[in-house]
Design a protein around this motif. Structure first.
Motif, short mmCIF file in Angstrom:
data_model
loop_
_atom_site.label_atom_id
_atom_site.label_comp_id
_atom_site.label_asym_id
_atom_site.label_seq_id
_atom_site.Cartn_x
_atom_site.Cartn_y
_atom_site.Cartn_z
N SER A 1 57.19 39.05 44.35
CA SER A 1 56.52 40.32 44.66
C SER A 1 55.24 40.51 43.87
O SER A 1 54.58 41.55 44.01
CB SER A 1 57.47 41.49 44.38
N GLY A 2 54.90 39.56 43.02
CA GLY A 2 53.69 39.67 42.21
C GLY A 2 53.88 40.37 40.89
O GLY A 2 52.90 40.64 40.18
N MET A 3 55.14 40.70 40.53
CA MET A 3 55.39 41.40 39.28
C MET A 3 55.37 40.41 38.10
O MET A 3 56.03 39.36 38.14
CB MET A 3 56.73 42.13 39.32
N THR A 4 54.64 40.77 37.07
CA THR A 4 54.44 39.91 35.90
C THR A 4 55.76 39.57 35.22
O THR A 4 56.66 40.41 35.11
CB THR A 4 53.50 40.62 34.90
N LEU A 5 55.86 38.33 34.74
CA LEU A 5 57.02 37.89 33.97
C LEU A 5 56.73 38.02 32.48
O LEU A 5 55.63 37.73 32.02
CB LEU A 5 57.36 36.43 34.30
N TYR A 6 57.74 38.46 31.73
CA TYR A 6 57.60 38.68 30.29
C TYR A 6 58.69 37.92 29.53
O TYR A 6 59.78 37.68 30.04
CB TYR A 6 57.76 40.17 29.94
N LYS A 7 58.36 37.61 28.28
CA LYS A 7 59.36 37.10 27.35
C LYS A 7 59.46 38.07 26.18
O LYS A 7 58.60 38.95 26.00
CB LYS A 7 58.96 35.71 26.84
N TRP A 8 60.52 37.92 25.40
CA TRP A 8 60.76 38.78 24.24
C TRP A 8 60.99 37.88 23.03
O TRP A 8 62.10 37.68 22.60
CB TRP A 8 61.96 39.68 24.51
N PRO A 9 59.91 37.29 22.49
CA PRO A 9 60.08 36.31 21.42
C PRO A 9 60.62 36.93 20.14
O PRO A 9 60.33 38.08 19.81
CB PRO A 9 58.66 35.75 21.21
N GLN A 10 61.39 36.15 19.44
CA GLN A 10 61.99 36.63 18.19
C GLN A 10 60.89 36.98 17.19
O GLN A 10 59.88 36.29 17.06
CB GLN A 10 62.90 35.56 17.61
N HIS A 11 61.10 38.09 16.48
CA HIS A 11 60.09 38.63 15.56
C HIS A 11 60.77 39.03 14.27
O HIS A 11 61.80 39.71 14.28
CB HIS A 11 59.43 39.85 16.22
N LYS A 12 60.21 38.58 13.15
CA LYS A 12 60.80 38.90 11.84
C LYS A 12 60.37 40.29 11.41
O LYS A 12 59.17 40.59 11.32
CB LYS A 12 60.37 37.88 10.79
N LEU A 13 61.33 41.15 11.14
CA LEU A 13 61.08 42.48 10.63
C LEU A 13 61.51 42.53 9.17
O LEU A 13 61.88 41.51 8.58
CB LEU A 13 61.85 43.50 11.48
N ARG A 14 61.46 43.70 8.57
CA ARG A 14 61.70 43.76 7.12
C ARG A 14 63.13 43.39 6.73
O ARG A 14 63.36 42.82 5.67
CB ARG A 14 61.38 45.18 6.62
N ASN A 15 64.09 43.73 7.59
CA ASN A 15 65.49 43.48 7.25
C ASN A 15 66.19 42.63 8.30
O ASN A 15 67.36 42.87 8.63
CB ASN A 15 66.25 44.81 7.10
N GLY A 16 65.50 41.67 8.85
CA GLY A 16 66.14 40.81 9.83
C GLY A 16 65.23 40.52 11.01
O GLY A 16 64.01 40.72 10.94
N TYR A 17 65.83 40.06 12.08
CA TYR A 17 65.09 39.63 13.25
C TYR A 17 65.50 40.44 14.47
O TYR A 17 66.65 40.88 14.60
CB TYR A 17 65.35 38.15 13.55
N SER A 18 64.54 40.61 15.38
CA SER A 18 64.84 41.14 16.70
C SER A 18 64.12 40.28 17.71
O SER A 18 63.27 39.46 17.37
CB SER A 18 64.40 42.61 16.82
N GLY A 19 64.44 40.48 18.98
CA GLY A 19 63.90 39.61 20.01
C GLY A 19 64.90 38.52 20.34
O GLY A 19 66.06 38.56 19.92
N GLU A 20 64.45 37.54 21.11
CA GLU A 20 65.35 36.51 21.60
C GLU A 20 64.96 35.14 21.05
O GLU A 20 63.79 34.75 21.11
CB GLU A 20 65.32 36.47 23.13
N SER A 21 65.94 34.44 20.53
CA SER A 21 65.71 33.05 20.14
C SER A 21 65.74 32.19 21.40
O SER A 21 66.30 32.59 22.43
CB SER A 21 66.77 32.60 19.14
N PRO A 22 65.15 31.01 21.37
CA PRO A 22 65.08 30.17 22.57
C PRO A 22 66.45 29.94 23.19
O PRO A 22 67.42 29.60 22.51
CB PRO A 22 64.47 28.86 22.04
N GLY A 23 66.51 30.17 24.51
CA GLY A 23 67.73 29.90 25.26
C GLY A 23 68.83 30.92 25.12
O GLY A 23 69.92 30.71 25.66
N SER A 24 68.56 32.05 24.43
CA SER A 24 69.64 33.01 24.13
C SER A 24 69.24 34.42 24.55
O SER A 24 68.60 35.15 23.78
CB SER A 24 69.97 33.00 22.63
#
Length: 412
Positions: free
Chosen positions: A20-43
């Motif tokens: 339909s032409g809608m953009t695809l996005y990823k949510w890469p893992q990002h280090k924050l002050r007390n841990g990580y958020s986002g997605e690790s590869p394949g998960s």
């Protein structure tokens, strides 16, 4: 590329899109002050659970604090639709299939699970996320996914408010000179004290918009869209625009950003050039991300306004309007592109409303997010509101729209 996908042009450059032409996005893992958020590869980590408490990723706030407006809160998959793969879908190159916890199959690109955003309404929209880089205190943002940039080795591209800027692979800004042509360089002798030609390796070949200019026997210079390329020896940092102060010289962009409204103008300040309204008042944009494990955004007029109202007016909408007024669109002004739009806002709630609704304001928005001025800026060039809020405006606050940022590198 598997069947059912295509490439669309966007303000973030070419992006992959669904049928339909809608953009695809990823949510890469990002280090924050007390841990990580986002997605690790394949998960995959974006699911239908409605999260109710903070994750404690951003100290000093602890985990377990109840999130606001839970009766209205969406789940991650309410806002980010997984791009599902049919049972017979075949993996192709960087396109693979990962398994979600319910056994469903989801497409991934370079191992990052793919999603579409409910904010995107037209092909080429990138209202759900950005490739622009933010500091470590920013939330784990969603990023549009696209094909590799069509540039030779040795170059890089970065998105900014001005467009997609070209640099070397060491982030040295690249410039062109108005007196040059594709077949000749007029930067010789004394000129070379400031400007260094971007030379091509011996095995380089011309391709597409990229050609080569022989400066001297055995020395070839890269040419992009008919202009020989240079770096500026006096640049004081990476991704600089300082060389554009030299008469006849300009930064090189592979794609120029959509035009801002004609009533806006660039304004020089002590910290760089900002976008300003017709009176020269600095224009700001609001950034917000919740301290939840799913890192949902809260800077869009379809999302909770609790954080913004707390930050700008201690919960009082009238104080917010006093200190951070919306940039109103004139009666005869019209939007000419998807980047800069005109939206209708209920000033009491900060949410979208129907056009002409009683009490609603007709305001300018950047990528669907309203923009503001600051009451504390009394003269053109003031930027007293820059970095207001949590973590210099990256987590819950306002940042100036910088057209040129040679000094603070995104801090404001």
């Amino acid at each position: 590329m598997p069947a059912g996908f295509r490439v669309e042009a966007s303000q973030e450059g070419p992006v992959f899109a669904d049928a339909s032409g809608m953009t695809l996005y990823k949510w890469p893992q990002h280090k924050l002050r007390n841990g990580y958020s986002g997605e690790s590869p394949g998960s995959p980590a974006c699911y239908e659970d409605v999260l109710t408490v903070t994750a404690g990723l951003m100290s000093p706030y602890p985990p377990g604090i109840r999130l606001p407006e839970l009766e209205e809160r969406k789940s991650c998959t309410d806002l980010w639709k997984p791009v599902t793969a049919d049972e017979g879908a075949q993996e192709v190159g960087d396109w693979t299939v990962v398994e979600r916890r319910d056994g469903a199959r989801q497409w991934a690109y370079q191992e990052q699970p793919l999603y579409t955003s409910i904010k995107d309404q037209q092909p080429g929209d990138v209202l759900g996320g950005t490739r622009r880089r933010f500091g470590g205190d920013a939330p784990a943002k969603r990023v549009p996914v696209g094909p590799p940039s069509l540039h030779p080795p040795g170059f890089s591209i970065r998105s900014s408010f001005n467009g997609r800027m070209l640099a070397t692979d060491r982030s040295q800004s690249i410039y062109s000179y108005e007196g040059d042509t594709a077949k000749s360089s007029n930067c010789r002798s004394d000129c070379l004290a400031k400007w260094k030609p971007v030379l091509a390796p011996s095995l380089a070949r011309e391709q597409g918009e990229w050609s080569l200019l022989e400066r001297s026997p055995g020395e070839r210079q890269w040419v992009f869209r008919g202009k020989p390329l240079y770096t500026y020896i006096l640049d004081s940092g990476t991704w600089s625009q300082q060389g554009s102060d030299e008469p006849g010289w300009d930064n090189v962009f592979t794609q120029v950003a959509d035009s801002y409204p004609t009533s806006f103008r660039p304004q020089h300040t002590m910290v760089g050039d900002v976008l300003a309204d017709s009176e020269g008042k600095t224009i700001y944009i609001y950034h917000c991300g919740e301290d939840s494990q799913d890192q949902l955004s809260c800077d869009h007029p379809t999302e909770t306004q609790v954080y913004r109202l707390a930050m700008c007016g201690a919960g009082d909408p009238e104080r917010c309007l006093e200190y951070w007024p919306y940039v109103l669109a004139g009666d005869h002004e019209k939007a000419t592109n998807r980047t800069w739009s005109i939206v209708w806002i209920d000033p009491r709630t900060g949410l979208f409303v129907a056009p002409q609704q009683e009490g609603a304001l007709r305001v300018w928005a950047y990528r669907d997010r309203p923009v503001y001025t600051f009451a504390g800026d009394s003269a053109p060039g003031d930027v007293h509101g820059a970095g207001t809020g949590e973590w210099r405006g990256q987590r819950n606050g306002l940042k100036a729209i910088m057209l040129r940022d040679d000094f603070f590198r995104g801090t404001l």
